[in-house]
Design a protein around this motif. Sequence first.
Motif, short mmCIF file in Angstrom:
data_model
loop_
_atom_site.label_atom_id
_atom_site.label_comp_id
_atom_site.label_asym_id
_atom_site.label_seq_id
_atom_site.Cartn_x
_atom_site.Cartn_y
_atom_site.Cartn_z
N SER A 36 -0.21 -9.64 -4.47
CA SER A 36 0.66 -10.76 -4.14
C SER A 36 1.35 -10.47 -2.83
N PRO A 42 3.90 -7.43 0.80
CA PRO A 42 2.80 -7.57 -0.15
C PRO A 42 2.74 -6.41 -1.12
N GLN A 97 -10.05 -11.92 -1.79
CA GLN A 97 -9.47 -13.04 -1.07
C GLN A 97 -8.22 -12.64 -0.31
N ALA A 98 -7.35 -11.83 -0.90
CA ALA A 98 -6.09 -11.45 -0.27
C ALA A 98 -6.19 -10.02 0.23
N GLN A 100 -4.81 -6.83 3.26
CA GLN A 100 -3.92 -6.32 4.30
C GLN A 100 -4.68 -5.26 5.07
N ASP A 186 -3.71 -11.51 5.24
CA ASP A 186 -4.34 -12.80 4.95
C ASP A 186 -4.36 -12.95 3.44
N THR A 187 -3.51 -13.81 2.91
CA THR A 187 -3.42 -13.97 1.46
C THR A 187 -4.36 -15.06 0.94
N GLY A 188 -5.03 -15.75 1.86
CA GLY A 188 -5.82 -16.91 1.47
C GLY A 188 -5.10 -18.20 1.75
N ARG A 209 -7.79 -21.18 2.57
CA ARG A 209 -9.05 -20.51 2.80
C ARG A 209 -10.22 -21.43 3.05
#
Length: 223
Positions: A36, A42, A97-98, A100, A186-188, A209
């Motif tokens: 998250s 994050p 998807q998420a 760092q 990029d967390t989506g 996304r």
Amino acid sequence: MKRSSVVPQLPRACSHWIAAQKAVVTLMFRLCAIASAIGCAPVIAEIIINDEFNGNTVNAQAWTANPYFADSTVSVSGGSVFLQNRGRLLAVQPMPQAIQIDGRFRFVGNAHDVFIIQTRTDGVTTNPWGEFDTGIRFSAAIQWDHGPVVDNIGITRNAWPGGLNDLVRGTFSIVMNTFYDFRVIDTGSLLQFFIGDLTTPLIVCAHHRHPLAGARKAWVRPG
């Protein structure tokens, strides 16, 4: 910007890369899955790649060397990976998807070099300047080809055939032969780019996304 080379990238369906005409990604490159992301904090769920480039060759378990042009090069020496003229690294395994990404870079070529990390790409290149056709592009440069040093940091969307769609830009002073810490998140749905200060993002924007179509502007030119 002039065509360039440095690249860590990831999977088909979800990838990332780095680029600069003659740049160095050195000492540490860490790519993590994040569970998250609230603000700039994050929660790291898993470290996927942790590479200090301390061997003599690219770690084949993590990367595929992917030079694009005939004179593109990828080499490892002294705790650094040197990527020149679109010498690219592609991550071997698929990415979540998420993510760092943390690392350090410096320019050792000329003032027109560009450093790029690209997420959400499928790894396909059909355009003439050697970037991946689709994805989210985090870029840092010393200056533009025509001289200005403002807005030299950007988050853009690649959508070839078409061009680049700037999402957000900012300014950060970069000089030759100096290392800069960076972080990409990029967390989506949220994009954050940190340079120097890893606690406060230099530029931020929301971007979901799936849609990689739509408005096309700010065309890219090679060379």
